[in-house]
Design a protein around this motif. Structure first.
Motif, mmCIF file in Angstrom:
data_model
loop_
_atom_site.group_PDB
_atom_site.id
_atom_site.type_symbol
_atom_site.label_atom_id
_atom_site.label_comp_id
_atom_site.label_asym_id
_atom_site.label_seq_id
_atom_site.Cartn_x
_atom_site.Cartn_y
_atom_site.Cartn_z
ATOM 1 N N SER A 79 74.130 -22.185 56.798
ATOM 2 C CA SER A 79 73.504 -21.418 57.877
ATOM 3 C C SER A 79 72.788 -22.321 58.872
ATOM 4 C CB SER A 79 72.524 -20.391 57.293
ATOM 5 O OG SER A 79 71.382 -21.023 56.771
ATOM 6 N N PHE B 262 75.053 -21.824 62.211
ATOM 7 C CA PHE B 262 74.483 -20.703 62.966
ATOM 8 C C PHE B 262 73.238 -21.130 63.731
ATOM 9 C CE2 PHE B 262 72.040 -16.835 63.682
ATOM 10 C CZ PHE B 262 73.009 -16.035 64.261
ATOM 11 N N TYR B 263 72.172 -21.475 63.033
ATOM 12 C CA TYR B 263 70.934 -21.863 63.715
ATOM 13 C C TYR B 263 70.275 -22.998 62.950
ATOM 14 C CZ TYR B 263 66.260 -21.673 65.733
ATOM 15 O OH TYR B 263 65.089 -22.000 66.356
ATOM 16 N N GLY C 224 72.603 -24.814 64.454
ATOM 17 C CA GLY C 224 74.018 -24.866 64.819
ATOM 18 C C GLY C 224 74.556 -26.229 65.174
ATOM 19 N N PRO D 6 77.599 -14.195 65.527
ATOM 20 C CA PRO D 6 76.455 -13.363 65.126
ATOM 21 C C PRO D 6 76.820 -11.883 65.037
ATOM 22 C CG PRO D 6 76.273 -13.965 67.433
ATOM 23 C CD PRO D 6 77.451 -14.724 66.891
ATOM 24 N N ARG E 6 66.263 -15.577 61.874
ATOM 25 C CA ARG E 6 67.092 -16.781 61.968
ATOM 26 C C ARG E 6 66.584 -17.885 61.041
ATOM 27 N NH1 ARG E 6 66.961 -15.245 67.443
ATOM 28 N NH2 ARG E 6 65.170 -16.596 67.813
ATOM 29 N N ASN F 161 72.372 -13.577 61.736
ATOM 30 C CA ASN F 161 73.255 -14.484 61.009
ATOM 31 C C ASN F 161 74.147 -13.662 60.075
ATOM 32 O OD1 ASN F 161 74.366 -16.392 59.214
ATOM 33 N ND2 ASN F 161 72.553 -17.681 59.286
ATOM 34 N N GLN G 94 81.244 -22.151 65.192
ATOM 35 C CA GLN G 94 80.034 -21.513 64.676
ATOM 36 C C GLN G 94 80.330 -20.101 64.151
ATOM 37 O OE1 GLN G 94 76.613 -23.183 64.944
ATOM 38 N NE2 GLN G 94 78.271 -24.684 64.838
ATOM 39 N N LEU G 95 79.492 -19.640 63.243
ATOM 40 C CA LEU G 95 79.594 -18.270 62.747
ATOM 41 C C LEU G 95 79.211 -17.301 63.864
ATOM 42 C CD1 LEU G 95 77.843 -18.796 59.299
ATOM 43 C CD2 LEU G 95 80.280 -18.327 59.648
#
Length: 305
Positions: free
Chosen positions: A209, A213-214, A216, A126, A19, A145, A123-124
């Motif tokens: 990202s 994602f993180y 987020g 996972p 991540r 990700n 959010q993307l």
């Protein structure tokens, strides 16, 4: 030590590396491309922060995280293009211009991103690569990700491009000898501007990202200096795109030490362990950047400055 504790700690490190390492991967690949052409872009910290804010804002406004990813790449390319254009002027320093653009990028992000601190953006989703396991720890660690495979493909394409394509050889030629590039009738500034802009677009994916994602979310401390660390990471990777992948995972794992310790109930010294990536960066610079010596793999034009 209990086997379950060791397993939990190892899984947390692996999951954290996958991540946390993604922004490092994209920024280091972008800087690798830029430096291969003979230019340094210290403004990638500003690119990363502004792209992170832009990705969040694009996803929030459109309702699609992938629109945010495209916006982040475009913003990263634009800010890096400005750096390339400015550095092509006579007697303009790459270092000074990069620092100025780092301040500009972060300042714009903080100013324009104030309305985005509270809202939540899409959010993307996972990639669940741990579905084969019955362990919830493994499943959590292997929630990947979706931009990570793209980063791996980019690293492979850059490696093959530098070695086997005409544009890759021109980028390397401009980085190794500006005089030889001119003698062959090519524009050194044109090559470097294009490489810098492309590197900024790649680095912008790292910003996406972070906010999509993180971790987020968007906040003013989202980057924590990852753009600057990536410059040292490229030196550590000896300007090799594939080595950037392993170096990014190493730095990502270093950043995951604190949370991994918390996952097994050790909270003492959490902030101290959060400093591991910065200590590792200093160690890399001390070991690799010795006065009077040239790092292996360094583009010739960079070593002559």
């Amino acid at each position: 030590m209990n086997v379950d504790i060791v397993f939990t700690f190892a899984a947390a490190i692996v999951g954290g590396a996958l991540r946390v390492g993604v922004p490092f991967l994209f920024v280091s690949l972008g800087e690798c491309l830029t430096e291969k052409s003979g230019r340094i872009n210290l403004g990638l910290e500003g690119v990363l922060v502004l792209s992170a804010m832009s990705a969040f804002g694009g996803a929030y406004a459109s309702g699609s995280p992938w629109v945010g990813v495209l916006v982040a790449a475009a913003v990263g390319a634009t800010l890096a293009l400005l750096h390339g254009l400015l550095c092509s002027l006579p007697r303009v320093s790459d270092i000074a211009t990069g620092i100025a653009l780092m301040i500009l990028g972060t300042g714009l992000a903080f100013y324009l991103g104030k309305p985005l601190i509270q809202p939540q953006a899409p959010q993307l989703a996972p990639l669940n690569l741990g579905s084969w396991s019955d362990s919830s720890i493994v499943q959590a660690a292997l929630q990947i990700n979706p931009l990570l495979p793209l980063g791996l493909v980019l690293a492979l394409l850059l490696m093959l491009g530098f070695a086997r394509t005409r544009w890759g050889l021109l980028v390397r030629l401009a980085g190794d000898s500006a005089n030889a590039t001119r003698a062959l009738g090519y524009s050194v500034n044109g090559i470097r501007i294009a490489a810098t802009a492309a590197g900024g677009a790649i680095a912008g994916l790292g910003g996406a990202s972070l906010t999509l994602f993180y971790p987020g979310s968007w906040n003013e401390g989202i980057s924590s200096g990852q753009g600057l660390i990536a410059v040292a990471l490229v030196i550590f990777a000896r300007w090799s795109p594939l080595r950037c992948v392993f170096a990014s995972l190493l730095f990502g794992g270093a950043g995951a030490v604190g949370p991994a310790l918390q996952s097994i109930g050790i909270s003492a010294g959490y902030h101290l362990f959060s400093a591991v990536p910065y200590v590792l960066t200093l160690a890399v610079l001390v070991v690799t950047c010795r006065p009077g010596s040239m790092a292996a793999g360094s583009p010739g034009e960079l070593s002559s400055r």
